[in-house]
Design a protein around this motif. Structure first.
Motif, PDB file in Angstrom:
ATOM      1  N   GLN A 297       0.889  -1.526   0.014  1.00 61.04           N
ATOM      2  CA  GLN A 297      -0.149  -0.117   0.173  1.00 61.04           C
ATOM      3  C   GLN A 297       1.286   1.115  -0.160  1.00 61.04           C
ATOM      4  OE1 GLN A 297      -3.509   0.172   0.096  1.00 61.04           O
ATOM      5  NE2 GLN A 297      -3.412  -1.714  -0.644  1.00 61.04           N
ATOM      6  N   LEU A 298       1.981   1.441   0.557  1.00 62.58           N
ATOM      7  CA  LEU A 298       2.944   2.359   0.967  1.00 62.58           C
ATOM      8  C   LEU A 298       4.007   1.972   0.038  1.00 62.58           C
ATOM      9  CD1 LEU A 298       2.746   2.008   4.250  1.00 62.58           C
ATOM     10  CD2 LEU A 298       1.030   3.456   3.865  1.00 62.58           C
ATOM     11  N   GLY A 299       4.339   1.052  -0.458  1.00 62.68           N
ATOM     12  CA  GLY A 299       5.430   1.168  -1.902  1.00 62.68           C
ATOM     13  C   GLY A 299       6.885   2.005  -0.087  1.00 62.68           C
ATOM     14  N   VAL A 300       6.962   1.472   0.727  1.00 64.39           N
ATOM     15  CA  VAL A 300       8.550   1.621   1.442  1.00 64.39           C
ATOM     16  C   VAL A 300       8.571   0.345   2.190  1.00 64.39           C
ATOM     17  CG1 VAL A 300       7.988   4.120   1.811  1.00 64.39           C
ATOM     18  CG2 VAL A 300       6.922   2.565   3.435  1.00 64.39           C
ATOM     19  N   PRO A 301       9.542  -0.122   2.330  1.00 60.95           N
ATOM     20  CA  PRO A 301      10.414  -0.699   3.552  1.00 60.95           C
ATOM     21  C   PRO A 301       9.289  -1.361   4.878  1.00 60.95           C
ATOM     22  CG  PRO A 301      11.767  -0.496   2.517  1.00 60.95           C
ATOM     23  CD  PRO A 301      10.690   0.122   1.987  1.00 60.95           C
ATOM     24  N   ILE A 302       9.180  -2.519   4.606  1.00 63.47           N
ATOM     25  CA  ILE A 302       8.272  -2.354   6.442  1.00 63.47           C
ATOM     26  C   ILE A 302       9.087  -3.556   7.389  1.00 63.47           C
ATOM     27  CG2 ILE A 302       6.158  -3.019   7.686  1.00 63.47           C
ATOM     28  CD1 ILE A 302       5.638  -0.235   5.665  1.00 63.47           C
ATOM     29  N   SER A 303       9.389  -3.105   8.711  1.00 64.66           N
ATOM     30  CA  SER A 303       9.802  -4.050   9.010  1.00 64.66           C
ATOM     31  C   SER A 303       9.043  -4.524  10.822  1.00 64.66           C
ATOM     32  CB  SER A 303      11.359  -4.378   9.561  1.00 64.66           C
ATOM     33  OG  SER A 303      11.284  -2.639  10.335  1.00 64.66           O
ATOM     34  N   ILE A 304       9.252  -5.093  11.559  1.00 66.92           N
ATOM     35  CA  ILE A 304       8.043  -5.525  12.765  1.00 66.92           C
ATOM     36  C   ILE A 304       9.619  -6.089  13.641  1.00 66.92           C
ATOM     37  CG2 ILE A 304       6.511  -7.215  14.101  1.00 66.92           C
ATOM     38  CD1 ILE A 304       4.851  -7.946  11.581  1.00 66.92           C
ATOM     39  N   VAL A 305       9.330  -5.159  14.611  1.00 64.47           N
ATOM     40  CA  VAL A 305      10.410  -5.072  15.305  1.00 64.47           C
ATOM     41  C   VAL A 305      10.246  -6.176  17.044  1.00 64.47           C
ATOM     42  CG1 VAL A 305      10.198  -2.512  15.923  1.00 64.47           C
ATOM     43  CG2 VAL A 305       9.090  -3.884  17.724  1.00 64.47           C
TER      44      VAL A 305
END
Length: 341
Positions: A297-305
């Protein structure tokens, strides 16, 4: 500003967590209180949560927080005071208290924090921490880095969004959306599709077992509730596919807010987020495939802490343990309330 004896508090809508400077979590209980006849407290914390949705008409079990802020000041004070007393040294140790509070709250909501905290501990020993900054420090972001970092904490009552660069908050926003919004969507779906009314605690179990975003395992779960047709107790088979449709409502609202914030960032900071991505924290960040969905949706990398439910508490613990952080990133009750005192 480091003290020999200090406690950190994450005063969440769902759970209250308390730790010491050695990062030992000494208390982790539900933020709930049960009151009989509007004046007699009969249970607090996990004991009150066990009674939730099971009480007679003269007993009310409820959370004193609404959307991440204090709604019932007296009950909030009773809950926090009771849980602090479970810490063995609280009564005799006279600790300093570090507590995370949302940044963008109204003057009335600020005053509620003042009333609750000053009723328990001397105001001079209370240090408030911006919740967004606590989250950011808790995931290991250096406050000296000039690069922008973005953290999204999807909690029970709210979603905290914070963009930080060089130790300064660029953008901070608190959304009245979170795990409980998803629970409400699940309850509505159970009523509309499966013709059964279920409670919030059942919705939480369904969410933890079946919820996913976009794609996930096909599963089902039997629940007990009240038939919307006959009004009698019934069982129903809730499917993961129906729950996946339900949870997208809240997730899409959060995604839309994140798009707006990214669009408002200055180009140099926008570039930092595009390169490094954003971090997801909070219990609801563990919904299956949520990070992949937001990445699309955002077009950026996502990481879960790591341990996303403890991010705020880890940040508070770091601030308690490092005097420089305490000097720069805490403020007093007087700072919070200003002229309202």
């Amino acid at each position: 500003m480091a003290f020999h004896y200090a406690l950190g508090i994450d005063f969440g809508t769902d759970t209250i967590k308390i730790c010491d400077r050695k990062n030992r979590i000494t208390v982790c209980e539900k933020n709930m209180i049960a009151v009989r006849d509007d004046n007699r407290v009969i249970a607090i914390g996990d004991a009150a949560y066990d009674m939730y949705e099971k009480t007679p008409s003269n007993i009310k079990a409820s959370c004193p927080m609404t959307h991440g802020v204090i709604a019932e000041g007296r009950n909030a004070e009773l809950v926090l005071s009771h849980l602090l007393k479970k810490h063995k040294r609280f009564l005799s140790g006279h600790p300093s208290i570090y507590i995370a509070v949302p940044r963008d709250i109204s003057p009335v909501e600020k005053r509620a924090y003042y009333n609750v905290l000053s009723g328990i501990v001397h105001a001079g020993k209370i240090f408030l921490v911006d919740k967004g900054l606590a989250d950011t420090i808790g995931v290991g972001v250096s406050m000296e880095s000039p690069r922008a970092s973005m953290l999204v904490n999807i909690g029970a009552g709210t979603t905290e969004i914070c963009v930080v660069a060089g130790g300064k908050v660029l953008i901070s926003k608190t959304l009245p959306l979170g795990g409980r919004s998803i629970d409400e969507d699940i309850m509505k779906t159970a009523c509309r599709i499966f013709h059964v009314n279920i409670g919030e605690k059942t919705a939480v179990r369904v969410k933890n077992r079946l919820a996913y975003v976009d794609r996930g395992p096909q599963d089902r779960m039997e629940v007990c509730g009240i038939s919307t047709i006959s009004g009698l107790p019934v069982t129903a088979q809730i499917t993961s596919q129906a729950i996946s449709v339900a949870v997208v409502n809240t997730i899409d609202q959060i995604a839309d807010e994140l798009k707006g914030i990214l669009d408002r960032l200055p180009p140099q900071f926008h570039y930092d987020i595009q390169q490094a991505g954003l971090c997801l924290a909070g219990g609801s960040s563990l919904i299956v495939n949520l990070s992949d969905y937001l990445r699309h949706q955002l077009g950026v990398p996502i990481s879960i802490v790591r341990e996303p439910g403890l991010t705020t508490l880890r940040g508070i613990q770091s601030i308690m343990s490092h005097p420089a952080l305490g000097d720069d990133f805490t403020f007093s009750l007087r700072d919070l309330t200003g002229n309202m005192m």
